[in-house]
Design an enzyme around this catalytic site. Structure first.
Site, PDB file in Angstrom:
ATOM      1  CG  ASP A 152      -8.047  15.820  -3.659  1.00  0.00           C
ATOM      2  OD1 ASP A 152      -8.436  16.693  -4.278  1.00  0.00           O
ATOM      3  OD2 ASP A 152      -6.956  15.215  -3.610  1.00  0.00           O
ATOM      4  CG  ASP A 204      -4.802  15.130  -9.730  1.00  0.00           C
ATOM      5  OD1 ASP A 204      -4.724  14.283 -10.548  1.00  0.00           O
ATOM      6  OD2 ASP A 204      -3.745  15.889  -9.544  1.00  0.00           O
ATOM      7  CG  ASP A 257      -3.012  14.604  -2.780  1.00  0.00           C
ATOM      8  OD1 ASP A 257      -4.178  15.251  -2.943  1.00  0.00           O
ATOM      9  OD2 ASP A 257      -2.290  14.685  -3.731  1.00  0.00           O
TER      10      ASP A 257
END
Ligand SMILES: [Mg+2]
Length: 264
Positions: free
Chosen positions: A10, A12, A209
Site C-alpha cells: 500500500d 498512503d 495500514d
C-alpha cells in the site's frame, strides 16, 4: 517461514503520508529489493495512473517503473477488457481514468441509453445530470461496476467523499447492487497483482495500514498480511479484530526483516 518472493505494498499511510516518506521507508524498500524481492505498489485511488505514481515515487527516492504500480483504475480496465471488450461505457469518473479505459478499448459514451456498462469511480465532477444518465442506464439493464469501495479519501487536513458514496447513490436509487469493484479488498485486485508479480498466494506478503482493505485483501485470498501502525490503525484496534493480520509491525522500516523470515 523462509521468506517471501514479493511484496504487495500500500502507499498512503504505509510508504508516505501527505507525500512525505515515513522514516526508514526509502531505505527499507531499497533493502527489500536488493534482496531480490519484488515490490508491487497498489492503490485504490483511480485519479492517477501508473506512470504518474511511478514518477512520484521515483522523485521520493524510490526508483519505480509504471509496471511496479497497480491502481484500481488499471484493474477496472483489465476487467472491461476481459468481460465486456469494446463495450459502450458510461463513466462517472475523471479524465485520467477516461484515458485509461479508452486505452483498454472501452468506448466512452455520454448518454445512459447508449451505455452497456456503467463504471462508477472517484469523481470530483459528479453531478445530477450524469447521475441521471447512469441511473437510466442501470435501470435499462446496463452492467454496473466500480473502481474502488472507499467511502472517503484521505487528503491534507481531512477527508473527501470517494467512490463508495457514488456507488451508494446509484444502488439506493436504482435498486441494483454493484456487480464488481476493482480495488482492494476485491479478489480482482489480488488476481491482477499476483499475475503482475508471477507469484502464487503463498509467495507474497501484503503490507498496508487499513484492516478493511489491505488486510481484508489478504484474508480473502489466503495471502499473508503485515499491518503497519503508521496509518489509520492503532495497536489497540488490532486486539479487537476477528481476523488479525499475520504480522503487526510498527512501520515499513521493519519490512526487510519480515520478508527475510526473521519476524514471526
Ligand atoms: Mg493506506
Amino acid at each position: 517461514m523462509t521468506g517471501y518472493r514479493a511484496v504487495i505494498c500500500d502507499l498512503d499511510g504505509t510508504v508516505y503520508r501527505s507525500g512525505v516518506p515515513f522514516p526508514g521507508a526509502v531505505d527499507a524498500l531499497a533493502r527489500v529489493r536488493a534482496a531480490g524481492v519484488r515490490v508491487l505498489f497498489v492503490s485504490n485511488n483511480p485519479l492517477r495512473d501508473a506512470a504518474s505514481y511511478a514518477e512520484r515515487l521515483s522523485k521520493l527516492g524510490i526508483p519505480t517503473e509504471p509496471t511496479d504500480i497497480l491502481t484500481s483504475g488499471a484493474v477496472m480496465a483489465r476487467w472491461l477488457r476481459a468481460h465486456t471488450p469494446g463495450a459502450r461505457v458510461l463513466l462517472l469518473g475523471e479524465d485520467s481514468l477516461r484515458t485509461e479505459l479508452t486505452s483498454a478499448g472501452a468506448n466512452i459514451v455520454d448518454r445512459g441509453e447508449e451505455a452497456e456498462v456503467v463504471v462508477a469511480s472517484f469523481d470530483r465532477t459528479f453531478r445530477y445530470a450524469t447521475w441521471l444518465e447512469a441511473f437510466r442506464a442501470i435501470r435499462a439493464g446496463a452492467r454496473f461496476v466500480a473502481t474502488n469501495p472507499d467511502p472517503t479519501c484521505p487528503v491534507e487536513g481531512g477527508e473527501v467523499p470517494d467512490c463508495g458514496g457514488i456507488i451508494a447513490a446509484l444502488e439506493a436509487t436504482t435498486g441494483h447492487s454493484v456487480e464488481a469493484v476493482a480495488g482492494k479488498p476485491s479478489s480482482l485486485m489480488l488476481a491482477a497483482a499476483l499475475e503482475a508479480l508471477g507469484c502464487s498466494e503463498r509467495e507474497v506478503v501484503i503490507v498496508g495500514d487499513r484492516v478493511g482493505t489491505d488486510i481484508e485483501l489478504g484474508r480473502r485470498g489466503g495471502v499473508a498480511t503485515a499491518l503497519v501502525l503508521t496509518g489509520v490503525t492503532s495497536r489497540d484496534m488490532v486486539a479487537d479484530l476477528d481476523h488479525p493480520p499475520t504480522y503487526v509491525i510498527e512501520s515499513i522500516a521493519e519490512l526487510p526483516a519480515l520478508v527475510a523470515g526473521q519476524l514471526t
